[in-house]
Design a protein around this motif. Sequence first.
Motif, PDB file in Angstrom:
ATOM      1  N   ASP A  12       0.849  -1.201   0.057  1.00  0.00           N
ATOM      2  CA  ASP A  12      -0.273  -0.060  -0.200  1.00  0.00           C
ATOM      3  C   ASP A  12       1.123   1.354  -0.123  1.00  0.00           C
ATOM      4  O   ASP A  12       1.862   1.397   0.769  1.00  0.00           O
ATOM      5  CB  ASP A  12      -0.846   0.071   1.492  1.00  0.00           C
ATOM      6  CG  ASP A  12      -1.966   1.058   1.371  1.00  0.00           C
ATOM      7  OD1 ASP A  12      -1.724   2.281   0.786  1.00  0.00           O
ATOM      8  OD2 ASP A  12      -3.163   0.843   1.644  1.00  0.00           O
ATOM      9  N   TYR A  15       2.184   3.204   3.162  1.00  0.00           N
ATOM     10  CA  TYR A  15       3.144   2.590   4.326  1.00  0.00           C
ATOM     11  C   TYR A  15       4.482   2.324   3.664  1.00  0.00           C
ATOM     12  O   TYR A  15       4.677   2.721   2.520  1.00  0.00           O
ATOM     13  CB  TYR A  15       2.480   0.962   4.278  1.00  0.00           C
ATOM     14  CG  TYR A  15       1.220   1.073   5.267  1.00  0.00           C
ATOM     15  CD1 TYR A  15       1.227   0.767   6.637  1.00  0.00           C
ATOM     16  CD2 TYR A  15       0.165   1.112   4.594  1.00  0.00           C
ATOM     17  CE1 TYR A  15       0.258   0.569   7.252  1.00  0.00           C
ATOM     18  CE2 TYR A  15      -1.140   0.958   5.083  1.00  0.00           C
ATOM     19  CZ  TYR A  15      -0.936   0.519   6.708  1.00  0.00           C
ATOM     20  OH  TYR A  15      -2.130   0.478   7.505  1.00  0.00           O
ATOM     21  N   TYR A  17       8.004   0.254   4.262  1.00  0.00           N
ATOM     22  CA  TYR A  17       8.240  -1.228   4.657  1.00  0.00           C
ATOM     23  C   TYR A  17       9.594  -1.466   5.184  1.00  0.00           C
ATOM     24  O   TYR A  17      10.680  -0.900   4.444  1.00  0.00           O
ATOM     25  CB  TYR A  17       7.877  -2.136   3.318  1.00  0.00           C
ATOM     26  CG  TYR A  17       6.332  -2.102   3.070  1.00  0.00           C
ATOM     27  CD1 TYR A  17       5.774  -3.338   3.652  1.00  0.00           C
ATOM     28  CD2 TYR A  17       5.884  -1.207   2.286  1.00  0.00           C
ATOM     29  CE1 TYR A  17       4.121  -3.157   3.091  1.00  0.00           C
ATOM     30  CE2 TYR A  17       4.621  -0.967   1.999  1.00  0.00           C
ATOM     31  CZ  TYR A  17       3.855  -2.112   2.644  1.00  0.00           C
ATOM     32  OH  TYR A  17       2.516  -2.258   2.033  1.00  0.00           O
ATOM     33  N   THR A 146      14.189   1.540   4.625  1.00  0.00           N
ATOM     34  CA  THR A 146      12.740   1.424   4.501  1.00  0.00           C
ATOM     35  C   THR A 146      12.585   1.376   2.954  1.00  0.00           C
ATOM     36  O   THR A 146      13.485   2.043   1.999  1.00  0.00           O
ATOM     37  CB  THR A 146      11.889   2.602   4.949  1.00  0.00           C
ATOM     38  OG1 THR A 146      12.507   3.984   4.507  1.00  0.00           O
ATOM     39  CG2 THR A 146      11.878   2.907   6.582  1.00  0.00           C
ATOM     40  N   ALA A 149       6.004   0.829  -1.582  1.00  0.00           N
ATOM     41  CA  ALA A 149       5.027  -0.128  -1.633  1.00  0.00           C
ATOM     42  C   ALA A 149       5.575  -1.058  -2.924  1.00  0.00           C
ATOM     43  O   ALA A 149       5.267  -2.132  -3.247  1.00  0.00           O
ATOM     44  CB  ALA A 149       3.561   0.439  -2.075  1.00  0.00           C
ATOM     45  N   ALA A 169       5.348  -2.938   8.426  1.00  0.00           N
ATOM     46  CA  ALA A 169       4.748  -1.881   7.687  1.00  0.00           C
ATOM     47  C   ALA A 169       4.159  -0.874   8.385  1.00  0.00           C
ATOM     48  O   ALA A 169       3.417  -1.349   9.393  1.00  0.00           O
ATOM     49  CB  ALA A 169       3.642  -2.590   6.655  1.00  0.00           C
ATOM     50  N   LYS A 170       4.411   0.338   8.249  1.00  0.00           N
ATOM     51  CA  LYS A 170       4.243   1.482   9.030  1.00  0.00           C
ATOM     52  C   LYS A 170       3.734   2.501   8.183  1.00  0.00           C
ATOM     53  O   LYS A 170       4.134   3.028   7.062  1.00  0.00           O
ATOM     54  CB  LYS A 170       5.661   1.654   9.708  1.00  0.00           C
ATOM     55  CG  LYS A 170       6.243   0.786  10.510  1.00  0.00           C
ATOM     56  CD  LYS A 170       7.561   1.343  11.353  1.00  0.00           C
ATOM     57  CE  LYS A 170       8.082   0.245  12.195  1.00  0.00           C
ATOM     58  NZ  LYS A 170       9.454   0.809  12.819  1.00  0.00           N
ATOM     59  N   ARG A 171       2.509   3.066   8.538  1.00  0.00           N
ATOM     60  CA  ARG A 171       2.080   4.205   7.837  1.00  0.00           C
ATOM     61  C   ARG A 171       2.786   5.539   7.977  1.00  0.00           C
ATOM     62  O   ARG A 171       3.380   5.806   9.061  1.00  0.00           O
ATOM     63  CB  ARG A 171       0.515   4.529   8.544  1.00  0.00           C
ATOM     64  CG  ARG A 171      -0.695   3.531   8.062  1.00  0.00           C
ATOM     65  CD  ARG A 171      -1.815   4.070   8.620  1.00  0.00           C
ATOM     66  NE  ARG A 171      -2.150   5.302   7.852  1.00  0.00           N
ATOM     67  CZ  ARG A 171      -2.756   5.230   6.665  1.00  0.00           C
ATOM     68  NH1 ARG A 171      -3.524   4.265   6.078  1.00  0.00           N
ATOM     69  NH2 ARG A 171      -2.943   6.587   5.835  1.00  0.00           N
ATOM     70  N   LYS A 172       3.166   6.056   6.776  1.00  0.00           N
ATOM     71  CA  LYS A 172       3.981   7.234   6.494  1.00  0.00           C
ATOM     72  C   LYS A 172       3.364   8.275   7.413  1.00  0.00           C
ATOM     73  O   LYS A 172       4.227   9.130   7.839  1.00  0.00           O
ATOM     74  CB  LYS A 172       4.112   7.534   5.190  1.00  0.00           C
ATOM     75  CG  LYS A 172       4.491   6.568   4.428  1.00  0.00           C
ATOM     76  CD  LYS A 172       4.486   7.031   2.880  1.00  0.00           C
ATOM     77  CE  LYS A 172       5.112   6.033   1.939  1.00  0.00           C
ATOM     78  NZ  LYS A 172       4.763   6.603   0.412  1.00  0.00           N
ATOM     79  N   SER A 174       1.572   8.148  10.385  1.00  0.00           N
ATOM     80  CA  SER A 174       1.451   7.916  11.853  1.00  0.00           C
ATOM     81  C   SER A 174       2.404   8.594  12.904  1.00  0.00           C
ATOM     82  O   SER A 174       3.559   8.798  12.609  1.00  0.00           O
ATOM     83  CB  SER A 174       1.759   6.246  12.121  1.00  0.00           C
ATOM     84  OG  SER A 174       2.930   6.035  11.507  1.00  0.00           O
ATOM     85  N   ALA A 184      -1.362   1.334  12.925  1.00  0.00           N
ATOM     86  CA  ALA A 184      -0.551   1.866  12.107  1.00  0.00           C
ATOM     87  C   ALA A 184       0.968   1.143  11.688  1.00  0.00           C
ATOM     88  O   ALA A 184       1.463   1.563  10.997  1.00  0.00           O
ATOM     89  CB  ALA A 184      -0.152   3.240  12.594  1.00  0.00           C
ATOM     90  N   TRP A 185       1.277   0.353  12.737  1.00  0.00           N
ATOM     91  CA  TRP A 185       2.409  -0.630  12.453  1.00  0.00           C
ATOM     92  C   TRP A 185       1.887  -2.000  12.442  1.00  0.00           C
ATOM     93  O   TRP A 185       1.172  -2.573  13.418  1.00  0.00           O
ATOM     94  CB  TRP A 185       3.357  -0.341  13.796  1.00  0.00           C
ATOM     95  CG  TRP A 185       4.033   0.759  13.731  1.00  0.00           C
ATOM     96  CD1 TRP A 185       3.957   1.946  12.951  1.00  0.00           C
ATOM     97  CD2 TRP A 185       5.347   1.294  14.473  1.00  0.00           C
ATOM     98  NE1 TRP A 185       4.785   2.970  13.349  1.00  0.00           N
ATOM     99  CE2 TRP A 185       5.552   2.533  14.320  1.00  0.00           C
ATOM    100  CE3 TRP A 185       5.791   0.516  15.623  1.00  0.00           C
ATOM    101  CZ2 TRP A 185       6.576   3.213  14.980  1.00  0.00           C
ATOM    102  CZ3 TRP A 185       7.051   1.145  16.197  1.00  0.00           C
ATOM    103  CH2 TRP A 185       7.363   2.479  16.006  1.00  0.00           C
TER     104      TRP A 185
END
Length: 309
Positions: A12, A15, A17, A146, A149, A169-172, A174, A184-185
Amino acid sequence: MLIAENVTFFADEAYLYEVKWDGERCIAFLDPKNGTELQSKRSVRMLPKVPELSGIHRQASKRCILDGELVCLANGKPEFSVIQRRSLLSDKYKIEIEAKRHPAVFIAFDCLYYDGRDLTVRPLAERREYLRKAVTDTDRLAVSRTYGADQALELYRLTRAQGLEGVVAKRKDSLYFQGKRTRAWLKMKHLMDDDFVVCGYIDKGNHLTSIVLGQYRGQELVYKGHVTLGVSGGAFAAIRAQPQIIKPPFNQPVPAGRGNEKAIWLEPVLVCTVEFMHRTPKGGMRQPVFKGLRWDKTPLECVERSENP
């Protein structure tokens, strides 16, 4: 900030990675002039355990606080049992031997504070920019890379091929919520694992023991089965050293059989990680393997997952 549950792979654009490092979570307080301090999730000073990292503050451009993992490499890969064994040591001579045999590395993946700025209220993408400003890489301190996607699937396949745990995966966008577990993670692991309270053990003979496991369901500690462990390592020595109690620590009766009537019950204060292939329809674990004790988690963090019965 805590990682949420294990999920199936997804890619996605919202996120970032990165590799899921198989180590012990740690916060690094770095001051270029005054030194290094390392602290576990349970507020234990870790620098005496990993003295080879006492100089990593020299890699910092400004005073900063970093979130990351303490890892030790074995055969070129992070090995949780090695850093776990180091956490159990108190003898300086033995620690020095281990430091030469398997030197520790602090892998930073987040920057919480930089040169007077509280970054926890800033989005992850911005915190990562500060992280790149904060420190330079050496063989004792590294910045976790990092990927976007478009590279997530390749990273996921590569970690599987290399025998690594998986990907996070971490939301940018967050923010950093200390002590909170949010979606979010997310972790995408090749093998499943979970954390359990060590509630007792059963002698099985042949230098093996069966560890009795528990998890919290609300405020109640409930029985979660067994995992086998050898009796010659430091982990079992730590388990055996815990205070014994007369009755099982669970809020419900212990199931009959499986040797539970011979169990030596313990104060439920230790946490361990168990790795397994998948859950059975009844919520048990298929082919469970004891992975190690977790000194960075409390028993109350061992919560029964929603897929459990």
